[in-house]
Design an enzyme around this catalytic site. Structure first.
Site, PDB file in Angstrom:
ATOM      1  N   LYS A  80       0.849  -1.188   0.000  1.00 15.31           N
ATOM      2  CA  LYS A  80       0.000   0.000   0.000  1.00 15.31           C
ATOM      3  C   LYS A  80       0.883   1.236   0.000  1.00 15.31           C
ATOM      4  CE  LYS A  80      -4.537   0.634   0.168  1.00 15.31           C
ATOM      5  NZ  LYS A  80      -5.555  -0.197  -0.499  1.00 15.31           N
ATOM      6  N   GLY A 184     -20.109   6.901   4.536  1.00 17.77           N
ATOM      7  CA  GLY A 184     -19.186   7.289   3.474  1.00 17.77           C
ATOM      8  C   GLY A 184     -19.763   7.039   2.099  1.00 17.77           C
ATOM      9  N   GLY A 186     -18.267   7.786  -1.050  1.00 16.87           N
ATOM     10  CA  GLY A 186     -17.233   8.038  -2.042  1.00 16.87           C
ATOM     11  C   GLY A 186     -17.473   7.215  -3.288  1.00 16.87           C
ATOM     12  N   VAL A 188     -16.888   4.178  -3.964  1.00 13.26           N
ATOM     13  CA  VAL A 188     -17.455   2.864  -3.700  1.00 13.26           C
ATOM     14  C   VAL A 188     -18.775   2.966  -2.946  1.00 13.26           C
ATOM     15  CG1 VAL A 188     -17.107   0.651  -2.525  1.00 13.26           C
ATOM     16  CG2 VAL A 188     -15.202   1.736  -3.732  1.00 13.26           C
ATOM     17  N   TYR A 190     -21.093   5.247  -2.766  1.00 12.57           N
ATOM     18  CA  TYR A 190     -22.275   5.685  -3.508  1.00 12.57           C
ATOM     19  C   TYR A 190     -22.759   4.590  -4.463  1.00 12.57           C
ATOM     20  CZ  TYR A 190     -25.741   8.729  -5.492  1.00 12.57           C
ATOM     21  OH  TYR A 190     -26.957   9.258  -5.867  1.00 12.57           O
TER      22      TYR A 190
END
Length: 349
Positions: A80, A184, A186, A188, A190
């Site tokens: 990451k 959240g 964002g 993903v 939405y």
């Protein structure tokens, strides 16, 4: 404190830091385990409060990617990258190119993809400086739509499949009429909301950006609640789709939902909370299992595949979760403990 003494170090193979004074780039790349293949994971840009917070996040995220790849049966390791800064304020093309040079400096130990605060266009800028960037183009889409390299649609669909499987396992019913709180909205979150709305779920949503909330209210008939309230609602499912560690000592005490299934990485602040949830009768979908759609997507884009093969692989997320839930019930163990054991059998051979 030394990186080696960090509570989240967990025998990482490689941790690198970069400060590019000219562009303002401050970034960290962590490679957790490459036993199954080169470490792949998204690059995240976030306004971390401190470098310590950023280091903690990248170590937890890279470890999660190792487990995610193993449980998705991919020949990849876990890594990451994080960039410290507000993507809406500090991001510049020059900074993205500098990040590309940072990725390139690791000579393939880490392959970067998209994550929070980043876009396909950002990856394309990074790719001008590095050959180790994925997700800049794509050939396949699980629904047959035009693919642009953004793995978010596949991540969202995989999470939807996982939420559906979790609800069926816990309640023995479909999603129709079920109350779902999404933390959240964002890229993903939405899309997940759209899938759930089509299945007849009743949505409650929270986000720090009003435009996403208003859109969900108008298009999905969602009820807007504050970020402080979203995890405390009397709903059937809580779907964490923002930053990690939101399932902590405090939030568990006020949790009313009987299913936790969302897209966020590292949802549990500490691993022992899995047992706390089990004792409360809460079914927890291990995050790196349910949100594996993104790396599954990237994996298929790198090979000769098809829309149908990608969709089939994404839908296996539901089967994997059912196996974890069944074993957890049989062995009277927390779902995250069972998932960890299954993953470790794969990458620690």
């Amino acid at each position: 404190m030394s990186v080696f003494d960090h509570i989240e170090f967990d025998e990482h193979e490689h941790v690198a830091f970069c400060h590019d004074k000219e562009t303002g780039l401050k970034a960290i790349i962590a490679v957790h385990n490459s036993h199954l293949g080169p470490a792949l994971g998204g690059c995240r840009m976030w306004p971390y409060a401190s470098s310590e917070e950023a280091l903690n996040d990248v170590l937890r995220l890279s470890k999660g990617m190792t487990y995610k790849a193993a449980m998705a049966n991919l020949s990849q390791g876990g890594g990451k990258a994080v960039i410290i800064g507000d993507p809406r304020v500090h991001k510049t093309p020059e900074m993205m190119r500098a990040m590309g040079r940072f990725v390139e400096s690791l000579s393939g130990k880490y392959i970067s993809a998209e994550d929070s605060g980043m876009s396909v266009s950002d990856l394309k800028l990074m790719a001008e400086e590095s050959t180790y960037i994925s997700g800049t183009k794509a050939s396949y889409h699980f629904a047959g739509e035009e693919a642009d390299g953004n793995p978010a649609p596949s991540t969202a669909y995989g999470v939807f499949v996982g939420v559906k499987a979790s609800v069926e396992y816990k309640f023995g019913t479909s999603l129709k009429g079920k109350k779902v709180a999404i933390q959240g909205l964002g890229h993903v979150g939405y899309r997940l909301a759209e899938h759930l709305h089509r299945e007849g779920a009743e949505l409650y949503v929270a986000d720090i950006y009003p435009e996403s909330l208003n859109r969900a209210k108008e298009q999905l008939n969602a009820t807007i609640v504050s970020p402080q309230e979203i995890l405390m609602l009397d709903v059937d499912v809580v779907a964490p789709c923002a930053m990690g560690a939101t399932i902590n000592r405090q939030s568990v005490e006020t949790l009313k939902a009987k299913v936790i299934a969302g897209a966020a990485n590292n949802q549990l602040a500490t691993e022992d909370l899995g047992e706390v949830l089990r004792s409360k009768g809460v079914l927890y979908a291990p995050d790196y299992v349910i949100n594996a759609g993104g790396i599954i997507d990237i994996y298929h884009q790198k090979m000769l595949s098809s829309n149908e093969a990608l969709k089939t692989h994404l839908e296996k997320i539901g089967h994997t979760l059912r196996e974890i839930y069944s074993r957890a019930d049989e062995q009277k163990l927390a779902t995250n403990v069972v998932a960890n054991s299954l993953a470790e059998e794969k990458f620690r051979k």
